[in-house]
Write a protein that holds these residues in place. Sequence first.
Motif, PDB file in Angstrom:
ATOM      1  N   ILE A   1      70.756 132.337 129.401  1.00 51.26           N
ATOM      2  CA  ILE A   1      71.703 133.179 128.251  1.00 51.26           C
ATOM      3  C   ILE A   1      71.091 133.026 127.175  1.00 51.26           C
ATOM      4  O   ILE A   1      69.919 132.301 126.687  1.00 51.26           O
ATOM      5  CB  ILE A   1      73.093 132.292 128.214  1.00 51.26           C
ATOM      6  N   ILE A   2      71.515 133.833 126.172  1.00 55.74           N
ATOM      7  CA  ILE A   2      71.211 133.972 124.930  1.00 55.74           C
ATOM      8  C   ILE A   2      71.934 133.098 123.957  1.00 55.74           C
ATOM      9  O   ILE A   2      73.236 133.220 124.114  1.00 55.74           O
ATOM     10  CB  ILE A   2      71.153 135.145 124.372  1.00 55.74           C
ATOM     11  N   ALA A   3      71.377 132.233 123.227  1.00 54.29           N
ATOM     12  CA  ALA A   3      72.176 131.165 122.587  1.00 54.29           C
ATOM     13  C   ALA A   3      71.603 130.757 121.141  1.00 54.29           C
ATOM     14  O   ALA A   3      70.397 130.786 120.988  1.00 54.29           O
ATOM     15  CB  ALA A   3      72.614 129.794 123.512  1.00 54.29           C
ATOM     16  N   TYR A   4      72.515 130.396 120.544  1.00 51.86           N
ATOM     17  CA  TYR A   4      72.100 129.760 118.911  1.00 51.86           C
ATOM     18  C   TYR A   4      72.305 128.410 118.915  1.00 51.86           C
ATOM     19  O   TYR A   4      72.958 127.513 119.427  1.00 51.86           O
ATOM     20  CB  TYR A   4      73.087 130.416 117.958  1.00 51.86           C
TER      21      TYR A   4
ATOM     22  N   ARG B   1      76.348 133.224 116.901  1.00 52.62           N
ATOM     23  CA  ARG B   1      76.619 131.631 116.427  1.00 52.62           C
ATOM     24  C   ARG B   1      77.924 131.403 116.662  1.00 52.62           C
ATOM     25  O   ARG B   1      78.125 130.186 116.601  1.00 52.62           O
ATOM     26  CB  ARG B   1      76.200 131.674 114.867  1.00 52.62           C
ATOM     27  N   ASN B   2      78.794 132.165 117.532  1.00 51.83           N
ATOM     28  CA  ASN B   2      80.034 131.700 117.843  1.00 51.83           C
ATOM     29  C   ASN B   2      80.115 131.353 119.126  1.00 51.83           C
ATOM     30  O   ASN B   2      81.149 131.112 119.794  1.00 51.83           O
ATOM     31  CB  ASN B   2      81.248 132.672 117.402  1.00 51.83           C
ATOM     32  N   GLY B   3      78.919 131.294 119.703  1.00 50.34           N
ATOM     33  CA  GLY B   3      78.793 130.815 121.155  1.00 50.34           C
ATOM     34  C   GLY B   3      78.606 132.115 122.149  1.00 50.34           C
ATOM     35  O   GLY B   3      79.023 133.223 121.730  1.00 50.34           O
ATOM     36  N   LEU B   4      78.507 131.944 123.274  1.00 46.76           N
ATOM     37  CA  LEU B   4      78.547 132.997 124.314  1.00 46.76           C
ATOM     38  C   LEU B   4      79.803 133.386 124.340  1.00 46.76           C
ATOM     39  O   LEU B   4      80.885 133.014 124.730  1.00 46.76           O
ATOM     40  CB  LEU B   4      78.071 132.202 125.807  1.00 46.76           C
TER      41      LEU B   4
ATOM     42  N   GLU C   1      72.408 126.279 129.617  1.00 47.85           N
ATOM     43  CA  GLU C   1      73.440 125.290 129.190  1.00 47.85           C
ATOM     44  C   GLU C   1      72.796 124.038 129.529  1.00 47.85           C
ATOM     45  O   GLU C   1      72.975 123.037 128.754  1.00 47.85           O
ATOM     46  CB  GLU C   1      74.874 125.475 129.765  1.00 47.85           C
ATOM     47  N   SER C   2      72.008 123.846 130.739  1.00 50.14           N
ATOM     48  CA  SER C   2      71.522 122.453 130.772  1.00 50.14           C
ATOM     49  C   SER C   2      70.545 122.213 129.844  1.00 50.14           C
ATOM     50  O   SER C   2      70.343 120.967 129.669  1.00 50.14           O
ATOM     51  CB  SER C   2      70.770 122.860 132.362  1.00 50.14           C
TER      52      SER C   2
END
Length: 461
Positions: free
Chosen positions: A232-235, A276-279, A312-313
């Motif tokens: 996923i793309i994550a901050y 930045r607010n999450g997935l 996430e892991s």
Amino acid sequence: MSNANPSPQPIKFYKSHEKVYPRETKGYFQNLRNITLLLLLGIYYITPWITWNGRQAILFDLPARKFHIFGLTMWPQDFFFLTLLLIMAGLSLFFFTALAGRLWCGYACPQTVWTDAFIWMERLVEGSRAKQIKLTKSPWTPEKIRKRVLKQFLWVTFALWTGFTFVGYFSPIKELAVELWTFEASAWQVFWVLFYSFATYGNAGFLREQVCQYMCPYARFQSAMFDKDTLIIAYDEKRGEPRMKGKKRNENENKAGDCIDCGLCVQVCPTGIDIRNGLQYECIACAACIDVCNEVMDSVGKPRNLVQYTTESNTEGRKTNFLRPRILIYAGLLGVLAIGFLIALFMRSTVQMDIIRDRNALYKVVSGNLVENTYTLKVMNKGNLDQRYQLVVEGLPDAKIKVLNDRVIAAGEIANVTAQVTVPKDKLVAMSQTVHLKLSELEGDSRDTIVEETRFFGPGK
């Protein structure tokens, strides 16, 4: 003193749509998206004009019920090939989503590809994001009218060409071009050209991210295919927070996170979300926020990948396991189906035969000691050449066959052929016996053969 209560304010459950003006960005992932866009659009617009053996390379000729794919001609009887392809496409979607998230949405979805093309034309005419916003807020002037008219002209022309090309996959595109130019095209051809043009114009020009957010079901059920090891793309919140900018950041340099709160990750997002607010389900994984954030980090001397592809892991400090059971199952099923599809396609015969027994009589006794059965054969020539066939009977001793209306069967034709099989009465050992009719092509290089089983009836012993 008044005791009157203030009038209640209505609660709005619907927020009016605000147009998203995505900022242009550069970087590794944007380059990948540009290459994919050019490749897919090139395939779409160029393929119908390719000629193969004197005809259009890819043509789905619905009136003639023929589907030409380069050197291969498919018929409605080959529908199971399409079924296999659809199953493989569905499994591929599950496989890539479980492995790399919304990879399809960000790089290959037609909505994404055509929206990017429309956005490029919009930038070409109206300029950068800031200029577009300024132009929208400015009063109507000759310059604004000129730009808006030019943009609409490019959009409409591109949409019409898209609709024309789409119909060109179902009607010979060179003939279609001449018929449209000379106003000789049928009403249905004109309707579908305009229909798909309007769909392209509406979806890519106006609805854009709303298609992904409200109309596409994939955005809603994608989470069912995600797990903790899906890309996923994550901050990176631990590294980026607390975000500060300007004077406040200078005063708290030791406490500030790496995020300078520039807001560029929001400006480049084609769906207008803040990563930045999450997935969020609106995220189409285009990775524009990764590219622009890396540019910002380079400019302020911070490490890259504050926004990145991760799992996430990984964010929880565990090792990502890419070879997990669901991935292996999807890959295995895809492999089996792909191999089966290729084998079936390679072994596909260009002739098909259905046998119908004479319903008037089970058998006839002719010439004293010969038992005769009559069959109607529905022979379909699935090849590209006119074909003559040889029919042979197998499975009964001393059996002979006579074709009453032997003739050349044209390519794509389904012909009724009457055949009479005779067997000496003394060679029959039962009232009903198995017999095989073997049909062989006599023309061309492949010379396919098909064998069908039927029953031969007689008086028995």
